[in-house]
Motif scaffolding. Structure first.
Motif, PDB file in Angstrom:
ATOM      1  N   GLN A 143       0.828  -1.197   0.000  1.00 56.32           N
ATOM      2  CA  GLN A 143       0.000   0.000   0.000  1.00 56.32           C
ATOM      3  C   GLN A 143       0.868   1.255   0.000  1.00 56.32           C
ATOM      4  O   GLN A 143       0.567   2.238  -0.682  1.00 56.32           O
ATOM      5  CB  GLN A 143      -0.934   0.008   1.212  1.00 56.32           C
ATOM      6  N   GLN A 144       1.960   1.211   0.756  1.00 57.11           N
ATOM      7  CA  GLN A 144       2.885   2.344   0.771  1.00 57.11           C
ATOM      8  C   GLN A 144       3.504   2.543  -0.614  1.00 57.11           C
ATOM      9  O   GLN A 144       3.689   3.677  -1.072  1.00 57.11           O
ATOM     10  CB  GLN A 144       3.975   2.104   1.813  1.00 57.11           C
ATOM     11  N   ALA A 145       3.819   1.416  -1.294  1.00 54.52           N
ATOM     12  CA  ALA A 145       4.395   1.507  -2.642  1.00 54.52           C
ATOM     13  C   ALA A 145       3.382   2.066  -3.631  1.00 54.52           C
ATOM     14  O   ALA A 145       3.742   2.829  -4.535  1.00 54.52           O
ATOM     15  CB  ALA A 145       4.871   0.120  -3.087  1.00 54.52           C
ATOM     16  N   ILE A 146       2.122   1.697  -3.464  1.00 55.54           N
ATOM     17  CA  ILE A 146       1.067   2.253  -4.310  1.00 55.54           C
ATOM     18  C   ILE A 146       0.976   3.761  -4.114  1.00 55.54           C
ATOM     19  O   ILE A 146       0.924   4.539  -5.073  1.00 55.54           O
ATOM     20  CB  ILE A 146      -0.291   1.588  -3.988  1.00 55.54           C
ATOM     21  N   ASP A 147       0.966   4.171  -2.863  1.00 53.45           N
ATOM     22  CA  ASP A 147       0.873   5.598  -2.541  1.00 53.45           C
ATOM     23  C   ASP A 147       2.061   6.379  -3.096  1.00 53.45           C
ATOM     24  O   ASP A 147       1.927   7.553  -3.466  1.00 53.45           O
ATOM     25  CB  ASP A 147       0.789   5.796  -1.024  1.00 53.45           C
ATOM     26  N   ALA A 148       3.239   5.694  -3.162  1.00 53.00           N
ATOM     27  CA  ALA A 148       4.444   6.360  -3.651  1.00 53.00           C
ATOM     28  C   ALA A 148       4.590   6.276  -5.167  1.00 53.00           C
ATOM     29  O   ALA A 148       5.552   6.803  -5.729  1.00 53.00           O
ATOM     30  CB  ALA A 148       5.677   5.745  -2.985  1.00 53.00           C
TER      31      ALA A 148
END
Length: 199
Positions: A143-148
């Motif tokens: 999810q953090q990678a998606i947000d980034a």
């Protein structure tokens, strides 16, 4: 409803439990599970390997299933409970690959999966105490990678978790003996690229 201590086999009377005996019993149970599988492991054999009386084991764990599940819990690495703060997908993939490349751990996985028909609770314990913590961490990191912007915006983190879990099983089944951390990591990174991951 029984008290949780009774379920876990905690002694309520007599002398206090010896932590060294507990550790010796759990390590003996894990060793025998790896060497012989669940069907070939007995309370008697565990007691003999641990150097304690059979009654000492029974006072703590009333059934073999309970003992083997406790052994899995005892063997769990502390860093499997959650992802370290700030860990990236790349770092997590590396740590998963390193864990899965350990011969002892790989044998343990095979033994537990092989016991799925007769000892289904072991598979549940293995999933919950070994794989699931890291896969849950992966979903959070995804999810953090998606947000980034490292993964497509419409990516479902739980799907990444499922895909990688399936891939891990597939790789291990195809290469049961000589798989290295480098090989596992390469396979997982290729898979990530195919589902849109860009570092």
């Amino acid at each position: 409803m029984a008290e949780s201590g009774a379920v876990a086999g905690i002694e309520r009377h007599g002398r206090p439990r010896d932590p060294e005996n507990d550790a010796a019993i759990l390590e003996a149970a894990l060793d025998l599970l790896i060497e012989r599988g669940a069907a070939g492991t007995s309370i008697e054999a565990v007691a003999q390997r641990a150097g304690v009386a059979k009654l000492t084991v029974y006072r703590r764990w009333r059934a073999k299933d309970d003992l083997l599940m406790a052994a899995l819990e005892h063997a769990r690495a502390p860093d499997m409970d959650a992802a370290p703060a700030g860990e990236s997908i790349d770092e997590l993939i590396s740590s998963i690959a390193e864990l899965l490349s350990r011969p002892r751990f790989r044998t343990l996985m095979a033994r537990v999966i092989g016991a799925s028909v007769d000892y289904p609770k072991l598979v549940t314990a293995y999933t919950e105490r070994y794989l699931q913590p890291r896969l849950n961490a992966l979903a959070q990191i995804a999810q953090q990678a998606i947000d980034a912007g490292h993964l497509p915006a419409d990516t479902d983190p739980s799907v990444i978790m499922d895909i990688l879990a399936s891939s891990i099983g597939s790789v291990l089944l195809q290469h049961p003996e000589d798989l290295t951390a480098v090989q596992i990591e390469r396979r997982l990174r290729i898979l990530l690229r195919h589902i849109g991951y860009r570092s």
